[in-house]
Design a protein around this motif. Structure first.
Motif, PDB file in Angstrom:
ATOM      1  N   LEU A   1      -0.561   1.819 -18.995  1.00 48.79           N
ATOM      2  CA  LEU A   1      -0.134   2.303 -17.671  1.00 48.79           C
ATOM      3  C   LEU A   1       1.323   1.945 -17.408  1.00 48.79           C
ATOM      4  N   HIS A   2       1.689   0.714 -17.748  1.00 47.80           N
ATOM      5  CA  HIS A   2       3.064   0.252 -17.533  1.00 47.80           C
ATOM      6  C   HIS A   2       4.050   1.137 -18.306  1.00 47.80           C
ATOM      7  N   THR A   3       3.738   1.420 -19.552  1.00 46.14           N
ATOM      8  CA  THR A   3       4.607   2.263 -20.382  1.00 46.14           C
ATOM      9  C   THR A   3       4.732   3.672 -19.809  1.00 46.14           C
ATOM     10  N   LEU A   4       3.635   4.216 -19.311  1.00 41.84           N
ATOM     11  CA  LEU A   4       3.636   5.566 -18.758  1.00 41.84           C
ATOM     12  C   LEU A   4       4.453   5.662 -17.469  1.00 41.84           C
ATOM     13  N   PHE A   5       4.314   4.673 -16.579  1.00 37.37           N
ATOM     14  CA  PHE A   5       4.936   4.742 -15.256  1.00 37.37           C
ATOM     15  C   PHE A   5       6.348   4.154 -15.201  1.00 37.37           C
ATOM     16  N   GLN A   6       6.716   3.327 -16.141  1.00 46.99           N
ATOM     17  CA  GLN A   6       7.994   2.624 -16.111  1.00 46.99           C
ATOM     18  C   GLN A   6       9.219   3.533 -15.977  1.00 46.99           C
ATOM     19  N   PRO A   7       9.272   4.709 -16.611  1.00 42.97           N
ATOM     20  CA  PRO A   7      10.471   5.548 -16.480  1.00 42.97           C
ATOM     21  C   PRO A   7      10.780   6.028 -15.052  1.00 42.97           C
ATOM     22  N   TYR A   8       9.833   5.867 -14.123  1.00 47.05           N
ATOM     23  CA  TYR A   8      10.011   6.412 -12.783  1.00 47.05           C
ATOM     24  C   TYR A   8      10.487   5.402 -11.758  1.00 47.05           C
TER      25      TYR A   8
ATOM     26  N   THR B   1       0.820  -1.199   0.000  1.00 44.19           N
ATOM     27  CA  THR B   1       0.000   0.000   0.000  1.00 44.19           C
ATOM     28  C   THR B   1       0.857   1.254   0.000  1.00 44.19           C
ATOM     29  N   GLU B   2       1.970   1.254   0.718  1.00 49.02           N
ATOM     30  CA  GLU B   2       2.821   2.437   0.806  1.00 49.02           C
ATOM     31  C   GLU B   2       3.442   2.813  -0.525  1.00 49.02           C
ATOM     32  N   SER B   3       3.694   1.863  -1.389  1.00 43.56           N
ATOM     33  CA  SER B   3       4.338   2.154  -2.668  1.00 43.56           C
ATOM     34  C   SER B   3       3.399   1.938  -3.859  1.00 43.56           C
TER      35      SER B   3
ATOM     36  N   THR C   1       6.157  -3.266  -9.858  1.00 44.89           N
ATOM     37  CA  THR C   1       5.883  -4.630  -9.416  1.00 44.89           C
ATOM     38  C   THR C   1       4.530  -5.110  -9.924  1.00 44.89           C
ATOM     39  N   SER C   2       3.614  -4.164 -10.232  1.00 45.43           N
ATOM     40  CA  SER C   2       2.330  -4.542 -10.837  1.00 45.43           C
ATOM     41  C   SER C   2       1.595  -3.324 -11.378  1.00 45.43           C
ATOM     42  N   THR C   3       0.748  -3.574 -12.375  1.00 46.68           N
ATOM     43  CA  THR C   3      -0.194  -2.575 -12.883  1.00 46.68           C
ATOM     44  C   THR C   3      -1.531  -3.278 -13.048  1.00 46.68           C
ATOM     45  N   LYS C   4      -2.603  -2.598 -12.665  1.00 45.37           N
ATOM     46  CA  LYS C   4      -3.915  -3.236 -12.714  1.00 45.37           C
ATOM     47  C   LYS C   4      -4.983  -2.193 -13.006  1.00 45.37           C
ATOM     48  N   ILE C   5      -5.775  -2.440 -14.049  1.00 47.86           N
ATOM     49  CA  ILE C   5      -6.963  -1.639 -14.339  1.00 47.86           C
ATOM     50  C   ILE C   5      -8.143  -2.379 -13.711  1.00 47.86           C
ATOM     51  N   MET C   6      -8.961  -1.678 -12.962  1.00 48.47           N
ATOM     52  CA  MET C   6     -10.117  -2.308 -12.338  1.00 48.47           C
ATOM     53  C   MET C   6     -11.240  -2.407 -13.369  1.00 48.47           C
ATOM     54  N   ARG C   7     -11.856  -3.574 -13.435  1.00 48.97           N
ATOM     55  CA  ARG C   7     -12.874  -3.853 -14.455  1.00 48.97           C
ATOM     56  C   ARG C   7     -14.182  -4.306 -13.815  1.00 48.97           C
ATOM     57  N   ASP C   8     -15.271  -4.037 -14.520  1.00 49.66           N
ATOM     58  CA  ASP C   8     -16.593  -4.472 -14.101  1.00 49.66           C
ATOM     59  C   ASP C   8     -16.648  -6.000 -14.121  1.00 49.66           C
TER      60      ASP C   8
ATOM     61  N   PHE D   1       5.088   0.193  -7.153  1.00 46.84           N
ATOM     62  CA  PHE D   1       6.527   0.341  -7.357  1.00 46.84           C
ATOM     63  C   PHE D   1       7.273  -0.452  -6.290  1.00 46.84           C
ATOM     64  N   GLN D   2       8.558  -0.631  -6.523  1.00 49.57           N
ATOM     65  CA  GLN D   2       9.395  -1.324  -5.558  1.00 49.57           C
ATOM     66  C   GLN D   2       9.653  -0.465  -4.317  1.00 49.57           C
ATOM     67  N   SER D   3       9.666   0.877  -4.488  1.00 45.22           N
ATOM     68  CA  SER D   3       9.924   1.746  -3.342  1.00 45.22           C
ATOM     69  C   SER D   3       8.962   2.928  -3.306  1.00 45.22           C
ATOM     70  N   VAL D   4       8.796   3.482  -2.126  1.00 44.27           N
ATOM     71  CA  VAL D   4       7.948   4.646  -1.929  1.00 44.27           C
ATOM     72  C   VAL D   4       8.513   5.845  -2.690  1.00 44.27           C
ATOM     73  N   GLU D   5       9.838   5.973  -2.724  1.00 43.64           N
ATOM     74  CA  GLU D   5      10.472   7.098  -3.421  1.00 43.64           C
ATOM     75  C   GLU D   5      10.156   7.071  -4.911  1.00 43.64           C
ATOM     76  N   GLU D   6      10.162   5.887  -5.515  1.00 42.64           N
ATOM     77  CA  GLU D   6       9.825   5.769  -6.936  1.00 42.64           C
ATOM     78  C   GLU D   6       8.369   6.166  -7.170  1.00 42.64           C
ATOM     79  N   ALA D   7       7.488   5.717  -6.291  1.00 44.91           N
ATOM     80  CA  ALA D   7       6.066   6.053  -6.410  1.00 44.91           C
ATOM     81  C   ALA D   7       5.859   7.558  -6.268  1.00 44.91           C
ATOM     82  N   GLN D   8       6.552   8.171  -5.320  1.00 47.51           N
ATOM     83  CA  GLN D   8       6.440   9.619  -5.103  1.00 47.51           C
ATOM     84  C   GLN D   8       6.919  10.383  -6.338  1.00 47.51           C
ATOM     85  N   ARG D   9       8.016   9.942  -6.914  1.00 48.60           N
ATOM     86  CA  ARG D   9       8.563  10.579  -8.124  1.00 48.60           C
ATOM     87  C   ARG D   9       7.553  10.502  -9.278  1.00 48.60           C
ATOM     88  N   ALA D  10       6.934   9.353  -9.452  1.00 49.58           N
ATOM     89  CA  ALA D  10       5.934   9.176 -10.513  1.00 49.58           C
ATOM     90  C   ALA D  10       4.705  10.051 -10.257  1.00 49.58           C
TER      91      ALA D  10
END
Length: 184
Positions: A23-30, A5-7, A34-41, A55-64
């Motif tokens: 989503l993976h392509t957009l966020f990967q540079p940051y 949850t933290e990352s 560890t996972s990408t998920k679109i919520m579906r009906d 992300f693997q770390s909170v810092e990477e998530a914050q940067r993104a």
């Protein structure tokens, strides 16, 4: 090691055509994803127009988050915040904002309201084409910040037309006038 949850970032206001690979392509540079998920009906598998990126770390998530929040993706101004449990949100700290000029962006709304305290989430609702519907929501971390924003910004025209700011009331707690007439 951070908990998942933290990352993990929440991505909202996505286009119905945005998928996991996009989503993976957009966020990967940051950082390392560890996972990408679109919520579906559950019934028709259509996108619910939000998803999660871990992300693997909170810092990477914050940067993104800092780089991508309110950027346009597939024609929609996406909003990004750290994943939170529903119980972490304070109901009294959520505001409903209406009469928002159609040209106002979510970033502009966020910047205006952030003068009053830390914002957890901010969004302007859009139609299927990504066009503003003229209303939105601002979720603060504290009820005091929400109250201060409501007092100062209700009726103000700092973003063009005068906006109406009120406490959000969930549909289960709203009372609608009963205008039904029963004829036998």
């Amino acid at each position: 090691n951070p908990t998942a949850t933290e990352s993990t970032l929440y991505g909202g206001n996505l286009s119905h055509v945005t998928d996991e690979s996009r989503l993976h392509t957009l966020f990967q540079p940051y950082g390392t994803l560890t996972s990408t998920k679109i919520m579906r009906d559950l019934y028709n598998s259509e996108s619910r127009r939000f998803g999660f990126v871990s992300f693997q770390s909170v810092e990477e998530a914050q940067r993104a988050k800092e780089a991508l929040n309110y950027q346009k993706l597939d024609g929609f101004e996406i909003r990004i915040c750290f994943k939170k449990l529903t119980s972490d949100f304070k109901e009294g700290a959520n505001l409903f904002v209406k009469n928002i000029d159609k040209n106002v962006t979510t970033r502009q709304l966020d910047e205006l309201f952030s003068e009053f305290g830390k914002i957890v989430s901010c969004s302007i609702r859009t139609n299927i084409k990504g066009e503003s519907l003229g209303y939105g929501y601002v979720q603060f971390e504290s009820e005091e910040a929400a109250e201060a924003a409501k007092e100062k910004l209700n009726g103000s025209a700092r973003l063009g037309s005068p906006i109406a700011v009120e406490k959000f009331v969930s549909s289960k707690n709203r009372t609608a006038p009963k205008n039904n007439l029963y004829l036998k």
